[in-house]
Design a protein around this motif. Sequence first.
Motif, PDB file in Angstrom:
ATOM      1  N   PHE A 100       3.679   0.337  -7.459  1.00  0.00           N
ATOM      2  CA  PHE A 100       2.299   0.491  -6.992  1.00  0.00           C
ATOM      3  C   PHE A 100       1.408   1.011  -8.114  1.00  0.00           C
ATOM      4  CE2 PHE A 100      -0.952   3.480  -5.570  1.00  0.00           C
ATOM      5  CZ  PHE A 100      -1.745   2.660  -4.790  1.00  0.00           C
ATOM      6  N   ARG A 126      -1.955  -1.048  -8.840  1.00  0.00           N
ATOM      7  CA  ARG A 126      -3.052  -0.511  -8.034  1.00  0.00           C
ATOM      8  C   ARG A 126      -4.426  -0.946  -8.560  1.00  0.00           C
ATOM      9  NH1 ARG A 126      -5.243   4.639  -9.606  1.00  0.00           N
ATOM     10  NH2 ARG A 126      -4.537   5.232 -11.682  1.00  0.00           N
ATOM     11  N   THR A 128       0.498   3.780   1.836  1.00  0.00           N
ATOM     12  CA  THR A 128       0.760   4.188   3.221  1.00  0.00           C
ATOM     13  C   THR A 128       2.027   3.519   3.759  1.00  0.00           C
ATOM     14  OG1 THR A 128      -0.821   2.473   3.904  1.00  0.00           O
ATOM     15  CG2 THR A 128      -1.613   4.745   3.836  1.00  0.00           C
ATOM     16  N   LYS A 176      -4.389  10.577  -2.814  1.00  0.00           N
ATOM     17  CA  LYS A 176      -3.191   9.828  -2.440  1.00  0.00           C
ATOM     18  C   LYS A 176      -2.035  10.724  -2.017  1.00  0.00           C
ATOM     19  CE  LYS A 176      -4.467   6.063  -5.592  1.00  0.00           C
ATOM     20  NZ  LYS A 176      -5.757   6.632  -6.007  1.00  0.00           N
ATOM     21  N   LYS A 182       0.835  -1.190   0.000  1.00  0.00           N
ATOM     22  CA  LYS A 182       0.000   0.000   0.000  1.00  0.00           C
ATOM     23  C   LYS A 182       0.882   1.257   0.000  1.00  0.00           C
ATOM     24  CE  LYS A 182      -3.706  -2.224   2.651  1.00  0.00           C
ATOM     25  NZ  LYS A 182      -4.508  -2.180   3.908  1.00  0.00           N
TER      26      LYS A 182
END
Length: 317
Positions: free
Chosen positions: A311, A315, A4, A45, A2
């Motif tokens: 990512f 995604r 994050t 994001k 992720k």
Amino acid sequence: MKLTDIFWPFRSDMNYIERELDRAIDTKEPVLHKAASHLLKAGGKRIRPVFVLLGGKFGNYDIERLKYVAVPLELIHAASLVHDDVIDDAELRRGKITVKSKWDNRIAMYTGDYIFARALTLVTELPNPQIHKILSNTIVEVCLGEIEQIRDLNNWDQNLRRYLRRIKRKTALLMAISCQLGAIATDASKDVVHRLYAYGYNAGMAFQITDDILDFIGDEKKLGKPAGSDLKQGNITLPALYAYHKSQNAAAFRVLAEENRTDEMIRFIREGECINEAQKLADWYLMRAAAALEGLPDNRNKDALLKIAHFFGERQS
């Protein structure tokens, strides 16, 4: 992985940037403040501020300088979104009600204008004409991209080059200059600035192509919009262009397009080779993004950029 997880080492500085975003839109005009806050708190994001910070890691890192790039770039991105929602007559963005729906088109347009103006005010805190020139030229290009998108609505005669130029202006440029200006603001070398710009451009192109793919095959709950929304609005993206010009049954697809049978067109794109062909181009841009970083020092910042690119390719929303 992720985002994050990738952003975790920068969480303290990103929290600071988030607070600076709130400060940037503060105004005594209650409706304008509520509308601007609604837009910024609707999710996102925060890729552009992170790119600024990562670009700054390859120079003399200084968050007090970088905030005058990171905050304006996120504000410009947010302003373009609120204007997009008016043009597209969008009720939802990321699954949440848009400014134009919660208030009206006039409030939305003035909110976007206000956010743009605040971005330009903040960046003047850096006395570097090169940064100002790059940023202003990019805003011009973003506006041209939006006009091109309007002009090309339902235009099936557009070619691949035209589509790529549009997504460069719509998405890739802001990501590219986020990396570039973060490096310039911290006095990184010209070679580093060049490499980071190339990385951001190619990663941004892949991001938008993936976005266009997900519009057809993504989970509607994660996307916050119905499948095939772009096509239904007349915005012809890469998978649809492949279907119309290059697919094995292009002639059959053209009949569907001429009769505007959008549900059947969406099904055709999902079930054919068009998604895979579009994915190949996204992967090519991701490969170029990684290659642009090869001359940079091997450290956790370079690793973070590589992970972000990965990512983008993987995604789901």
